[in-house]
Scaffold this motif. Structure first.
Motif, PDB file in Angstrom:
ATOM      1  N   HIS A   1       9.994 -10.561 -20.796  1.00  0.00           N
ATOM      2  CA  HIS A   1      11.355 -10.052 -20.626  1.00  0.00           C
ATOM      3  C   HIS A   1      11.298  -8.995 -19.535  1.00  0.00           C
ATOM      4  CE1 HIS A   1      15.158  -8.155 -22.624  1.00  0.00           C
ATOM      5  NE2 HIS A   1      15.438  -8.744 -21.468  1.00  0.00           N
TER       6      HIS A   1
ATOM      7  N   GLN B   1       6.422 -10.858 -24.352  1.00  0.00           N
ATOM      8  CA  GLN B   1       6.838 -11.274 -25.690  1.00  0.00           C
ATOM      9  C   GLN B   1       5.795 -12.174 -26.354  1.00  0.00           C
ATOM     10  OE1 GLN B   1       9.923 -10.069 -26.962  1.00  0.00           O
ATOM     11  NE2 GLN B   1       9.655  -8.809 -25.140  1.00  0.00           N
TER      12      GLN B   1
ATOM     13  N   ASN C   1       5.081  -1.827 -14.780  1.00  0.00           N
ATOM     14  CA  ASN C   1       5.498  -0.656 -15.550  1.00  0.00           C
ATOM     15  C   ASN C   1       4.995   0.643 -14.934  1.00  0.00           C
ATOM     16  OD1 ASN C   1       6.870  -2.385 -17.247  1.00  0.00           O
ATOM     17  ND2 ASN C   1       5.203  -2.500 -18.719  1.00  0.00           N
TER      18      ASN C   1
ATOM     19  N   GLU D   1       8.290  -6.540 -20.534  1.00  0.00           N
ATOM     20  CA  GLU D   1       7.723  -6.570 -21.878  1.00  0.00           C
ATOM     21  C   GLU D   1       7.234  -7.985 -22.142  1.00  0.00           C
ATOM     22  OE1 GLU D   1      10.776  -5.349 -24.594  1.00  0.00           O
ATOM     23  OE2 GLU D   1      10.916  -3.346 -23.710  1.00  0.00           O
TER      24      GLU D   1
ATOM     25  N   ARG E   1      11.079  -2.663 -15.655  1.00  0.00           N
ATOM     26  CA  ARG E   1      10.047  -2.711 -16.699  1.00  0.00           C
ATOM     27  C   ARG E   1       9.914  -4.149 -17.167  1.00  0.00           C
ATOM     28  NH1 ARG E   1       6.993   1.113 -18.337  1.00  0.00           N
ATOM     29  NH2 ARG E   1       7.036   0.417 -20.456  1.00  0.00           N
TER      30      ARG E   1
ATOM     31  N   GLU F   1       1.109  -4.264 -16.862  1.00  0.00           N
ATOM     32  CA  GLU F   1       1.298  -2.826 -17.070  1.00  0.00           C
ATOM     33  C   GLU F   1       1.114  -2.061 -15.765  1.00  0.00           C
ATOM     34  OE1 GLU F   1       2.445   0.534 -18.771  1.00  0.00           O
ATOM     35  OE2 GLU F   1       2.568  -1.436 -19.714  1.00  0.00           O
TER      36      GLU F   1
END
Length: 132
Positions: free
Chosen positions: A88, A74, A26, A72, A70, A22
């Motif tokens: 991802h 999973q 991100n 993610e 970004r 994060e």
């Protein structure tokens, strides 16, 4: 991404890896990212130098080249001192992106070693299973 176990160390290690993703990818908050690393960081990706400074150079390049990048997570699994994440990564919104398997070794709750395998998500596949 949710995951639970009865081992507080494993759960803590997974939270550290999730927080790293994060902050680094991100939020692109590299100052906050530093807190997740031990004093020695061994990198097995041949395109990234050892140490936090090597990773910082890679993250800075990604931020400059792909400001909308970004990730993610999973799936995330922890065993012993290792955390494996199925990720991802998308450099631009709406693209198919990359399927990434990261393996981190932690020591005393800090990231100290990393391996990865990265593969583009293809437009078409010979099966309908998906990569995630």
């Amino acid at each position: 991404m949710t995951s639970t176990s009865n081992d507080p160390k494993l759960e803590s290690n997974k939270r550290t890896v999730l927080a790293f993703y994060e902050a680094a990818f991100n939020a692109k908050d590299f100052a906050a990212t530093r807190e997740f690393f031990g004093t020695r960081y061994t990198q097995h990706n041949p395109e990234i130098a050892d140490g936090f400074e090597g990773l910082l150079a890679r993250l800075t390049g990604l931020k400059e080249g792909f400001p909308k990048l970004r990730v993610e997570v999973q799936r995330i699994v922890a065993e012993g001192d290792y955390v494996v994440a199925h990720v991802h990564g998308m450099r631009e919104p709406g693209e198919r992106g990359l399927a990434i398997m990261d393996i981190f070794r932690l020591d005393d709750g800090k990231l100290v070693e990393h391996w990865d395998v990265i593969q583009p998500v293809p437009e078409q596949a010979v099966n309908a299973n998906g990569m995630f």
